[in-house]
Design an enzyme around this catalytic site. Structure first.
Site, PDB file in Angstrom:
ATOM      1  N   LEU A   6     -34.166 -12.106 -80.857  1.00  0.00           N
ATOM      2  CA  LEU A   6     -33.392 -10.860 -80.724  1.00  0.00           C
ATOM      3  C   LEU A   6     -32.381 -10.810 -81.859  1.00  0.00           C
ATOM      4  CD1 LEU A   6     -32.456  -8.342 -78.980  1.00  0.00           C
ATOM      5  CD2 LEU A   6     -30.727  -9.879 -78.034  1.00  0.00           C
ATOM      6  N   HIS A  24     -11.818  -5.715 -70.407  1.00  0.00           N
ATOM      7  CA  HIS A  24     -12.493  -6.197 -71.625  1.00  0.00           C
ATOM      8  C   HIS A  24     -13.134  -7.563 -71.371  1.00  0.00           C
ATOM      9  CE1 HIS A  24     -10.797  -2.835 -73.680  1.00  0.00           C
ATOM     10  NE2 HIS A  24      -9.562  -3.290 -73.714  1.00  0.00           N
ATOM     11  N   ASP A  60     -18.215   1.547 -73.277  1.00  0.00           N
ATOM     12  CA  ASP A  60     -16.943   2.232 -72.988  1.00  0.00           C
ATOM     13  C   ASP A  60     -16.642   2.166 -71.490  1.00  0.00           C
ATOM     14  OD1 ASP A  60     -14.643   3.599 -73.583  1.00  0.00           O
ATOM     15  OD2 ASP A  60     -15.592   5.570 -73.707  1.00  0.00           O
ATOM     16  N   ARG A  75     -10.783   1.751 -67.734  1.00  0.00           N
ATOM     17  CA  ARG A  75     -10.853   2.445 -66.437  1.00  0.00           C
ATOM     18  C   ARG A  75     -11.352   1.509 -65.347  1.00  0.00           C
ATOM     19  NH1 ARG A  75     -14.242   7.059 -68.776  1.00  0.00           N
ATOM     20  NH2 ARG A  75     -14.106   5.709 -70.607  1.00  0.00           N
ATOM     21  N   SER A 100     -18.232   8.889 -81.474  1.00  0.00           N
ATOM     22  CA  SER A 100     -17.035   8.129 -81.872  1.00  0.00           C
ATOM     23  C   SER A 100     -17.212   7.329 -83.170  1.00  0.00           C
ATOM     24  CB  SER A 100     -16.605   7.187 -80.731  1.00  0.00           C
ATOM     25  OG  SER A 100     -16.263   7.932 -79.590  1.00  0.00           O
TER      26      SER A 100
HETATM   27  C1  IPE Z   1     -15.487   3.589 -78.844  1.00  0.00           C
HETATM   28  O1  IPE Z   1     -14.736   3.521 -77.676  1.00  0.00           O
HETATM   29  C2  IPE Z   1     -15.419   2.313 -79.581  1.00  0.00           C
HETATM   30  C3  IPE Z   1     -15.870   1.114 -78.870  1.00  0.00           C
HETATM   31  C4  IPE Z   1     -16.524   1.055 -77.755  1.00  0.00           C
HETATM   32  C5  IPE Z   1     -15.569  -0.107 -79.537  1.00  0.00           C
HETATM   33  P1  IPE Z   1     -13.375   4.314 -77.516  1.00  0.00           P
HETATM   34  O2  IPE Z   1     -13.071   4.306 -76.059  1.00  0.00           O
HETATM   35  O3  IPE Z   1     -12.350   3.780 -78.423  1.00  0.00           O
HETATM   36  O4  IPE Z   1     -13.808   5.767 -77.988  1.00  0.00           O
HETATM   37  P2  IPE Z   1     -12.987   7.143 -78.103  1.00  0.00           P
HETATM   38  O5  IPE Z   1     -12.001   6.965 -79.198  1.00  0.00           O
HETATM   39  O6  IPE Z   1     -12.350   7.388 -76.764  1.00  0.00           O
HETATM   40  O7  IPE Z   1     -14.022   8.162 -78.416  1.00  0.00           O
HETATM   41  C1  IPE Z   2     -14.202   0.129 -74.487  1.00  0.00           C
HETATM   42  O1  IPE Z   2     -13.462   0.327 -73.327  1.00  0.00           O
HETATM   43  C2  IPE Z   2     -13.818  -1.120 -75.221  1.00  0.00           C
HETATM   44  C3  IPE Z   2     -13.138  -0.896 -76.496  1.00  0.00           C
HETATM   45  C4  IPE Z   2     -12.937   0.243 -77.089  1.00  0.00           C
HETATM   46  C5  IPE Z   2     -12.643  -2.085 -77.163  1.00  0.00           C
HETATM   47  P1  IPE Z   2     -12.111   1.156 -73.372  1.00  0.00           P
HETATM   48  O2  IPE Z   2     -10.982   0.202 -73.610  1.00  0.00           O
HETATM   49  O3  IPE Z   2     -12.200   2.272 -74.318  1.00  0.00           O
HETATM   50  O4  IPE Z   2     -12.034   1.671 -71.883  1.00  0.00           O
HETATM   51  P2  IPE Z   2     -11.508   3.096 -71.388  1.00  0.00           P
HETATM   52  O5  IPE Z   2     -12.246   4.143 -72.150  1.00  0.00           O
HETATM   53  O6  IPE Z   2     -10.032   3.125 -71.663  1.00  0.00           O
HETATM   54  O7  IPE Z   2     -11.812   3.101 -69.927  1.00  0.00           O
HETATM   55 MG    MG Z   3     -12.726   4.222 -74.124  1.00  0.00          MG
END
Ligand code: IPE
Ligand code: IPE
Ligand code: MG
Length: 263
Positions: free
Chosen positions: A137, A43, A26, A30, A199
């Protein structure tokens, strides 16, 4: 598929390297925002962090790595971001699978990818077939995955296989149909990006996993960040309901038969 005994029964040695690490990657958005870049740039950089993490896990003797790439709730994001994420997944599959194979990695996807572009489904199937014989792995990508979905699909499979089981079933009957049925349950769960939540990731399998949360944003997660997480894990005493004294006793005499093992 052979079923590995549940790690909620066995006691891994305190201080051991985790066999199975599960990661919620995650913080990509940001990371990009801090640099005034579009979210997709985060990403894209996140894919690099995945590559580094795979290499670091191999070097450290971790046998299973499972990463959350797209949750069943991520469809709620703006359509443009979803489209770009799918494109990125396709490109990553095209570019990375051969390298994974050369490094002895077994690649698999869990989740309902029937909703994805057929090209993605093809690449996933090809990658899974190509790497099926590897064992250095076990690398699993959770895509359109949800922990609740996983439990439901397992129950559905169980009943389809044996309709009578609907009236009489036990934990193992569900567990052997879960997406990660042949893997040990995760020892260490890592979530980057500072949020302290699961999540809807591996709900069943995380029952006794050690949880580790870090503010590091996923694209910045590197081998030293992984080492910090592993070091935190190695300090913990996993008790699985027992007392600390029991664990100390078992560590001293590995051959002692526990009450649980006798039943
Ligand atoms: C959780 O990330 C799913 C993945 C990393 C793929 P999110 O950023 O979507 O999670 P929530 O919804 O904020 O908890
Ligand atoms: C996690 O990063 C990747 C996916 C959920 C695909 P986010 O896209 O949720 O990044 P933030 O939480 O907005 O920073
Ligand atoms: Mg996120």
């Amino acid at each position: 598929m052979p079923l590995t005994p549940s790690s909620t029964r066995g006691i891994p040695e305190t201080g051991a390297i985790p066999k199975h690490i599960a990661i919620i990657m995650d913080g990509n958005g940001r990371w990009a925002r801090k640099r005034f870049l579009p979210r997709i740039a985060g990403h894209t950089q996140g894919v690099e962090a995945v590559r580094g993490t795979i290499k670091a896990c191999i070097e450290r003797g971790v046998s299973h790595l499972t990463i959350f790439a797209f949750s069943s709730e991520n469809w709620r994001r703006p359509a443009e971001e979803v489209k770009l994420l799918m494109q990125l997944f396709l490109v990553a599959l095209e570019r990375e699978v051969t390298g994974l194979h050369e490094n002895g990695v077994r690649f698999r996807v869990i989740g309902d990818i029937s909703k994805f572009d057929p090209k993605i489904v093809d690449f996933v199937q090809q990658g899974e077939a190509l790497t099926a014989g590897n064992s250095r792995l076990n690398f699993t990508v959770a895509a359109n995955y949800g922990g609740r979905w996983d439990i439901m699909q397992a129950v559905r499979k169980m009943i389809a296989e044996n309709p009578d089981s609907a009236a009489n079933f036990d934990e193992p009957d569900i567990a052997r149909h879960l997406a990660l049925a042949d893997a040990p349950e995760p020892d260490l769960f890592i979530r980057t990006g500072g949020e302290c939540r699961i999540s809807n990731f591996l709900l069943w399998q995380l029952a006794y996993t050690e949880l580790y949360f870090t503010d590091t944003l996923w694209p910045d997660f590197d081998a030293s960040a992984l080492d910090e997480a592993i070091a935190s894990y190695r300090k913990r005493e996993r008790r699985f309901g027992r007392t600390s004294e029991q664990i100390a006793g078992q560590q001293e005499n590995k051959n002692t038969v526990s009450n649980e093992d006798r039943v």
